[in-house]
Design an enzyme around this catalytic site. Sequence first.
Site, PDB file in Angstrom:
ATOM      1  N   ALA A 185       0.831  -1.204   0.000  1.00 32.71           N
ATOM      2  CA  ALA A 185       0.000   0.000   0.000  1.00 32.71           C
ATOM      3  C   ALA A 185       0.867   1.255   0.000  1.00 32.71           C
ATOM      4  O   ALA A 185       0.622   2.197  -0.767  1.00 32.71           O
ATOM      5  CB  ALA A 185      -0.933  -0.003   1.208  1.00 32.71           C
ATOM      6  N   TYR A 186       1.870   1.276   0.847  1.00 36.94           N
ATOM      7  CA  TYR A 186       2.772   2.429   0.920  1.00 36.94           C
ATOM      8  C   TYR A 186       3.488   2.633  -0.414  1.00 36.94           C
ATOM      9  O   TYR A 186       3.560   3.752  -0.935  1.00 36.94           O
ATOM     10  CB  TYR A 186       3.780   2.211   2.047  1.00 36.94           C
ATOM     11  CG  TYR A 186       4.727   3.365   2.264  1.00 36.94           C
ATOM     12  CD1 TYR A 186       4.341   4.477   3.010  1.00 36.94           C
ATOM     13  CD2 TYR A 186       6.023   3.347   1.746  1.00 36.94           C
ATOM     14  CE1 TYR A 186       5.210   5.543   3.221  1.00 36.94           C
ATOM     15  CE2 TYR A 186       6.897   4.393   1.952  1.00 36.94           C
ATOM     16  CZ  TYR A 186       6.483   5.490   2.686  1.00 36.94           C
ATOM     17  OH  TYR A 186       7.344   6.543   2.889  1.00 36.94           O
TER      18      TYR A 186
END
Length: 250
Positions: free
Chosen positions: A156-157
Amino acid sequence: MNTIDLNNRRAIVTGAAQGIGLSIARRLLDSGAAVSLWDRDAALLDATHAAHASAGKLHRACVELTEPDSVAQAADDTASALGGIDILVNNAGIAGPTVPSWEYPIEDWRRVIDVDLNAVYYCCRAVVPMMLRQDYGRIVNVASIAGKEGNPNAAAYSAAKAGVIALTKSIAKETADKNIAVNCITPAAAKTRIFDQISQQHIDYMLAKIPRGRFVKVEEIAAMVAWLVSEENSFTTGAAFDLSGGRATY
């Protein structure tokens, strides 16, 4: 410290109550800018404002960056308080859990994308029209080397930061006919409280990838940002500036 001339410039720094954001805000203050600290932690924001108020003209706004209406109101309030906005530094971000992508909790995925990518868009959406009207502006979005390379167990990051890089390039091209520069930086990890969200195994992985053999200092990030938001940066736009200690491959 080299002197960057930001006299009479008005700046917003998000996630500015601590860490990288605070270091950037202090560098801009020391360069002569009026600075608005944006953060969602009201208590920490008040304490930071009180501790640094003597450094220059300092404003603060408690903002929920994932809410477009909150961002728009804060932008209007800040412009009124400072007399306008010349500089926007989108720094606020979270790491999220470090787990394989197929096990990543859906709610954590949504939260990371919302804070690390959507919030950057909301801030740009609120501030860019002000810059267009005055035919001047400097924006720096804090992405990450993870947005270029993709870190394992940080899907996600990595995806959000890759989105920030692409968003930067899109806005830069849309505003290239104006005296507006929109760039991003792609730092390696810095030792801040974001490490509290990351496993030691992942911290060790990130350090092992840096040829310099250390993490970037927040002061080094602030120094790069100070030049990027200055009037001297009158040509470069849509670029990603590395602070990766030699890690970057492109």
